[in-house]
Structures are given as C-alpha cells and as structure tokens.
Write a protein that holds these residues in place. Structure first.
Motif, mmCIF file in Angstrom:
data_model
loop_
_atom_site.group_PDB
_atom_site.id
_atom_site.type_symbol
_atom_site.label_atom_id
_atom_site.label_comp_id
_atom_site.label_asym_id
_atom_site.label_seq_id
_atom_site.Cartn_x
_atom_site.Cartn_y
_atom_site.Cartn_z
ATOM 1 N N HIS A 1 0.746 -1.318 0.127
ATOM 2 C CA HIS A 1 0.000 0.001 0.034
ATOM 3 C C HIS A 1 0.844 1.370 -0.134
ATOM 4 O O HIS A 1 0.913 2.032 1.078
ATOM 5 C CB HIS A 1 -0.816 0.030 1.272
ATOM 6 C CG HIS A 1 -1.953 -1.285 1.213
ATOM 7 N ND1 HIS A 1 -2.643 -1.424 0.077
ATOM 8 C CD2 HIS A 1 -2.244 -2.223 1.898
ATOM 9 C CE1 HIS A 1 -3.441 -2.636 0.259
ATOM 10 N NE2 HIS A 1 -3.167 -2.958 1.532
ATOM 11 N N LYS A 2 1.714 1.316 -1.066
ATOM 12 C CA LYS A 2 2.508 2.653 -1.395
ATOM 13 C C LYS A 2 1.895 3.580 -2.367
ATOM 14 O O LYS A 2 1.827 3.006 -3.299
ATOM 15 C CB LYS A 2 3.785 2.151 -1.809
ATOM 16 C CG LYS A 2 4.681 1.457 -0.494
ATOM 17 C CD LYS A 2 5.834 1.367 -1.002
ATOM 18 C CE LYS A 2 6.798 0.482 0.240
ATOM 19 N NZ LYS A 2 8.154 0.227 -0.254
ATOM 20 N N SER B 1 -4.804 4.101 3.762
ATOM 21 C CA SER B 1 -4.212 3.159 2.859
ATOM 22 C C SER B 1 -4.917 2.290 1.908
ATOM 23 O O SER B 1 -4.575 2.198 0.656
ATOM 24 C CB SER B 1 -3.088 2.164 3.520
ATOM 25 O OG SER B 1 -3.629 1.315 4.309
#
Length: 430
Positions: free
Chosen positions: A75-76, A210
């Motif tokens: 989750h970047k 996120s």
C-alpha cells in the motif's frame, strides 16, 4: 471509465473522511482553548516494588529488516515519501546481541513482535525457518533471565490477507485467531504476557487511508478487529490460564479536546474489548498528542513526563480495578541531534520514572515501565526519528553498531535502585 457505482463509492469515501477530519479538528479547537493543567507538588518518591516490570519495547517489522511480503509493501500510494526499509537495524540476525544489551541494562521484560507475514507468508503455509528464528529469540530471552511480552499484530499482516480484503473481511478474523492459537500454543511455557493489536485505533486510521475505505468498510473493520481480539483473548487463556492479555492504547491527553478524541478512539476499538483486557496498557509520548502532532515531526513533540502522572491517575479513575502497564514511553530526536527544546533522553527517562513512582505512591496500581526502544528503528517510513537508548546509524554505518546514549547508564541506575532516589527533583517543567 468510471461507473455510477464508482462515483457513489468515491462520494461515500470522501464524506467519511470529511467526518473523521471534522472530529479531529473539533478536538484540536477545543484543545487550544484549555488552560494549562494544575501543577503537582514535588515530594520524595518511594521506591517501586521488587516485582515491578522494567522493560524495553520494540516491534518486529520496525527492527527486523529484510524482505517481507506484507501490507506495508503493497500500500504505497504515489507520491511515496518514504525511505527504503532495507535491513532496518537487522534485529532478525542480531537479536542475541540486542538481548545481551537488554540484559546489561537490567530489564526483566522485553516486548517483541511476531510478524504474521513472516510466519505465514502464504495462506495455510507456515514457514518453519521463521518460526525457528522466533524460537531462538525467545530462548535467548529465557537464557538471559528476561521475560518476553509478545505483540501479535503491530500494523503488519501478510499480503494474502490484503488480497482478501484485510480487516474488512471476517475471514481475516478467523485466520488471525488461528495464527494466534499457533503462537500461543508454541510458546505457552515461556510467554505469559500478550498484546493482541498495537494501538488499534491508530492502526485503523492507517488502514482507512491506505485502503481508501468508506464508512461501510470501516464499520466492518471495526467489528472484525474487536471480534479478533475477543476470540484471541479466549484462545490464549484456554492455552494458559495464567496469561495476561491486553491491547495497548495511545495516550492522547487529559484536557477536554483530547478527552473528546479519546472517547472517539475508545469507541473505535477499546470499548468493545475492555472487558477482555487483563491490564490497561498505555503508550505515552506527550501530554497533548493533538497539539504535538501538528508539529509534523516526532522530535518536536514535547515529552512532558509530568503528564504521565496525570494519565495514570485518570486511568485509575476510569478503571479502578485493573492494573496499568506503561507499554511504551520514550522521546525522539532528529538523527540523534540535540533537541531544540533542550530535553535530554536521560532526563526524560528519569523524570518519567519519578512521576510513575509518584502515581504508584498515590494509589495507582501501575505495574511496569517499558521504554521505546532499545535501539533506533524504522519509524514507519523514516530513519530520522531516533527513539533508541542505543543509536544505530542505519544510513551511514554498514556495521549497524549499537552506540549507547547517556540514557543507558541512567536506566541501569534507575533499575538497580528500583526508581529514582528520594531526593530526586524532576528536570522538565510540568
């Protein structure tokens, strides 16, 4: 091409985030209008009992290093403002060195994490080599005469959990409870102190952001996390009737604005599990987290050790029949440099112990003081905030040498003397 359903989902997510932001903003506005808390008389502090928990705390992901296929990697969101994780301080391979340092400090308890993503990298497939690592870590603690406290989930879960919807899916609760049973049964002889989820309300805030959640997903996550704790609590007590199980909360402050936020975060998770917490475990970093967070940097948060006394007194009034464990307490610097406010790690540590002793003498059943952390680590995207009793220059020192700060001899002396002396005078203002 966006469909009407996509547009509706976007509107719901946006509305949900606006509501969450409004609650935080209201708490902040109320905080600004509050008076400074009344000062407390400085009197001699009585020593702490022989069974008091003196410890250090850590998390698996932040200190272990190495490739782990978890939600943190998945989750970047661009733009990604994070330093590469890399080896961190390589606790995965240097744990015996760090256990030795903990023994030299004199602590009797070490809070460690077990990383679910390491243990079960694929659903139903347990990694024997990673379990062997945790086996030897716990053996090393046992050989050093140090009691392990295990955190089962410290913001990290396997990528396959993410793929199935993470905590919005009740299947994740089932999977987590199964994993927790495996760990509890494996270490039943040597581990009797447990934290299920670390700082769960703030964990949920991270997940909301996120995973781009809306209200419906948030409510599902809330329900599933509460259920996971409750079931895991029962499982651990089935395995070990003498176990002490809890979930730690972040202290956000004692003025009215902070109380509003605390009530909201308690509703998010803690109110649903407090009857299944054997102790109240708190993480304390500042007396006013709302205002401190506005600085944007951990090293600008005022440490305010005297606020710990007020926090402990308030928790006693809210939970008169439950012991209180300080599961994390600490202070950050910017890359180990002197702080702008002049606060020193060793003074903050001694002051924190003093106010803990005062709370104990005033009838608060506080059972432990656990410093975050033994070494510097990966502070969720950055190596700049330094919390360690031992400095580790991850960016510039390939040897990852543990360098003692002035807080090391200070903590050794405090533990040796069961607290600060009767003539101790707090250094930091109230």
């Amino acid at each position: 091409m966006k469909t009407k359903k996509d547009e509706k989902d976007f509107i719901r997510r946006t509305a949900f985030k606006v509501v969450m932001a409004a609650i935080a903003s209201l708490a902040l506005l109320l905080a600004w209008g509050m008076r400074k808390p009344a000062t407390v008389a400085v009197i001699p502090a009585a020593s702490l009992p022989s069974d008091f928990i003196w410890g250090v705390s850590s998390s698996a992901f932040q200190s272990e290093g190495g490739e782990v296929n978890s939600n943190w990697e998945l989750h970047k969101k661009p733009p990604v403002d994070r330093e590469p994780y890399g080896t961190s301080v390589d606790f995965r391979h240097r744990y015996r060195e760090d256990v030795t340092l903990a023994k030299q400090l004199g602590v009797n308890t070490y809070r460690i994490g077990i990383n679910w993503a390491r243990v079960e990298p694929k659903k139903g497939k347990i990694d024997a080599a990673e379990l062997a690592y945790y086996d030897d870590l716990i053996l090393a603690l046992k050989q050093a005469g140090i009691t392990p406290l295990i955190t089962l989930d410290h913001f990290i879960y396997p990528s396959w959990v993410s793929a199935q919807g993470a905590w919005t899916n009740p299947q994740t609760t089932t999977d987590f409870v199964k994993y927790s049973r495996l760990i509890a049964e494996r270490y039943r002889e040597d581990v009797h102190l447990w934290i299920t989820f670390n700082e769960t309300a703030f964990y949920m805030f991270f997940e909301i952001d996120s995973r781009q959640m809306g209200f419906k997903d948030f409510m599902s996550m809330r329900k599933n996390l509460i259920s996971a704790h409750r079931q895991t609590y029962d499982v651990i007590h089935q395995v070990d009737k003498q176990a002490v199980v809890t979930s730690n909360i972040v202290w956000v402050g004692d003025h009215f604005g902070s109380a509003l936020l605390r009530q909201f975060t308690n509703w998010m998770f803690f109110n649903g599990v407090k009857d299944k917490c054997d102790v109240i475990a708190i993480d304390y970093y500042t007396a006013d987290l709302i205002t401190a967070a506005r600085t944007g940097h951990h090293w600008k948060w005022p440490p305010q050790p005297a606020g710990l006394y007020r926090a402990l007194k308030m928790l006693k009034s809210e939970f008169p029949d439950k012991p209180i464990l300080i599961a994390e307490v600490g202070m950050a610097t910017e890359n180990g440099q002197a702080r702008e406010d002049g606060a020193k790690r060793e003074d903050v540590l001694r002051d924190g112990v003093y106010w803990t002793q005062r709370a104990k003498a005033d009838g608060v059943n506080v059972i432990g003081y656990m410093v975050w952390s033994l070494t510097d680590n990966y502070e969720w995207g950055s190596y700049t905030p330094r919390f360690g009793l031992y400095t580790v220059n991850v960016r510039t020192d390939a040897s990852l040498t543990r360098i003692p700060t002035a807080a090391v001899p200070a903590y050794q002396e405090v533990i040796r003397n069961a607290g600060v002396g009767a003539d101790y005078q707090p250094v930091l203002p109230q």
